[in-house]
Design an enzyme around this catalytic site. Structure first.
Site, PDB file in Angstrom:
ATOM      1  N   ASP A 185       0.853  -1.181   0.000  1.00 45.66           N
ATOM      2  CA  ASP A 185       0.000   0.000   0.000  1.00 45.66           C
ATOM      3  C   ASP A 185       0.892   1.235   0.000  1.00 45.66           C
ATOM      4  OD1 ASP A 185      -1.756   2.086   0.512  1.00 45.66           O
ATOM      5  OD2 ASP A 185      -2.910   0.980   2.030  1.00 45.66           O
ATOM      6  N   HIS A 186       0.862   1.996  -1.102  1.00 45.28           N
ATOM      7  CA  HIS A 186       1.780   3.119  -1.247  1.00 45.28           C
ATOM      8  C   HIS A 186       1.423   4.305  -0.352  1.00 45.28           C
ATOM      9  CE1 HIS A 186       5.246   4.741  -2.928  1.00 45.28           C
ATOM     10  NE2 HIS A 186       4.938   4.801  -4.213  1.00 45.28           N
TER      11      HIS A 186
END
Length: 486
Positions: free
Chosen positions: A455-456
């Site tokens: 998850d950036h």
């Protein structure tokens, strides 16, 4: 106090709102004990056997197999004092409607009204369900008896003990039914008695159920009846089929399509994956690793006396590598919570498993605290439970980080989608012998590929790259990594 107790479908956990009745383990008239499994129900997360809350005798089953029932809906009625004598049937004397007391649910449950003409008896319509699951619903006490399954063939439909007999009706002339393949058609009130799987089989084989005479209970049509009719009709239709294919174009309609209902685990997986894919900004990085030393370390481990009875696979070392890398980069083990990031000091390590019911992700609770031997036992137990279909909802909740072992299918790696609430998932590919430059020379080495999706919003490129690199360093030389990091 009424002796008839109505058992409602309980909340099976995690806010689930409905469940599908897979199989009834009891039938009307059976004497049951406290905590005896009475029904097998499939939810969006697992299939569980629900135990009885009371001992007594089954008086009524309100929903057949294959029915999806909402939580809180009555599913079975139990007479908790069958030794007290027969139940009182409601009076049939005609009285003004204003003087009639409102009947209770218990009294209604104790009486079975004869079905009207054209209606199907309860218990005749239901779908076949997978068996072999023995998970016990938490909160109903310990399981004290073994599950007793109802015979699948020749079973008599559930009936109450004191049915109200229908008034005698003068016989009516019945119009002759068409005959096909030697079976005289039998239709009751315009409806054919057949379970949904039998109807589907007849549709697939092109057999008209209204032309068959059933050999099952109450004249219901069985799979054998349909297959026998199909074997005769196929043989008779072969010359026509040859002529038809030679003179007409191929059909691309609904007769050559299959429609599969989306429910249970598959429905939940679809919802979770769609929500995750369009909520968390995914980034995937890849790393190819020479794991020759790791594979040799596994061989040495298998040879040790205390490990000879343990199944040791490459997944064990991958799991250990992930747990050590999390210890070095704790932000990877976190959850996005809107206006804050929740970093977890425990690792509930999920292992994606393909089962007959679909993809599930049970997890090893607090895996970071386990020794290598304890981790091996936990992984083996988790996988075996998943394959047998006995994974409970509790085992699939609370995951913090996941490994998907796509290598077992001969796949090199992939771009996995994050389970909701997790910030990273690792794809572990197949270990293959490949040419590799080792100490300046090209040699055959054992190589694998890793794919890390994250998850950036939480994990930037630097953190994700360092985490993946540490996993690769451990798999390239486990002994050196352990000495350096612990």
């Amino acid at each position: 106090m009424s002796r008839i107790k109505t058992f409602n479908l309980p909340d099976l956990g995690e806010g689930l709102t409905e469940g599908e009745i897979l199989a009834w383990l009891v039938k009307v008239g059976d004497t049951i004990e406290l905590n005896q499994p009475i029904v097998e129900v499939e939810t969006a997360k697992a299939a569980v056997e629900i135990p009885a809350k009371w001992a007594g005798q089954v008086q009524a089953i309100h929903h057949p197999e294959g029915t999806t029932v909402e939580v809180g809906t009555p599913i079975i009625a139990i007479d908790t004092d069958p030794g007290a004598g027969p139940l009182e049937a409601p009076s049939t004397t005609a009285t003004p409607s204003a003087d009639l007391p409102t009947p209770s649910a218990a009294s209604l449950a104790a009486v079975e009204v004869a079905p009207a003409e054209g209606m199907v008896e309860p218990g005749l319509i239901g779908g076949a369900a997978p068996g072999g699951r023995t998970a016990v619903l938490v909160g109903y006490g310990p399981r004290t008896t073994a599950a007793k399954r109802r015979p699948r063939k020749g079973a008599v439909p559930a009936q109450a003990e004191t049915p109200v007999a229908p008034a005698p009706v003068a016989p009516q002339p019945v119009a002759p039914q068409p005959v096909r393949n030697g079976h005289a058609g039998t239709v009751t009130g315009g409806l054919v008695l057949a379970k949904p799987p039998v109807r589907k089989l007849a549709k697939d084989l092109g057999v008209d159920l209204s032309t068959l005479t059933g050999s099952g209970p109450l004249g219901s049509i069985t799979r054998e009846d349909v297959q026998q009719a199909a074997s005769g009709s196929v043989a008779a239709a072969e010359p026509v089929a040859v002529t038809s294919t030679a003179t007409s174009a191929a059909s691309f309609g609904a007769d050559r399509e299959q429609r599969i209902p989306v429910k249970g685990v598959r429905k939940l997986t679809a919802e979770n994956m769609s929500r995750s894919a369009f909520t968390a900004p995914h980034v995937t990085e890849f790393l190819t690793v020479d794991v020759t030393r790791a594979m040799k370390a596994l061989e040495r481990l298998r040879g040790r006396r205390e490990w000879r009875d343990v199944r040791v696979s490459p997944l064990l070392l991958v799991a250990k590598a992930v747990l050590l890398a999390v210890r070095r980069h704790p932000m990877v083990n976190s959850t996005w919570a809107g206006d804050e990031i929740v970093v977890k000091e425990y690792v509930n390590l999920g292992i994606a498993a393909a089962t007959e019911r679909g993809l599930i992700v049970p997890n090893v609770k607090d895996a970071g605290r386990l020794s290598l031997r304890e981790l091996a036992d936990a992984l083996n137990g988790l996988v075996q439970t998943a394959k047998s279909g006995r994974t409970s909802p509790a085992d699939m909740s609370g995951g913090t980080l996941t490994i998907t072992n796509v290598g077992v299918f001969g796949v090199d790696t992939g771009t996995p989608i994050l389970p909701p609430g997790e910030s990273a998932i690792l794809a572990f590919g197949a270990v293959r012998e490949m040419p590799w430059v080792h100490k300046g020379k090209v040699k055959a080495r054992q190589v694998t590929a890793l794919g890390l999706s994250f998850d950036h919003r939480i994990i930037d490129g630097e953190l994700g790259s360092k985490f993946l690199r540490d996993i690769g360093d451990f798999l390239a030389d486990p002994e050196a990594a352990l000495l350096a990091w612990t």
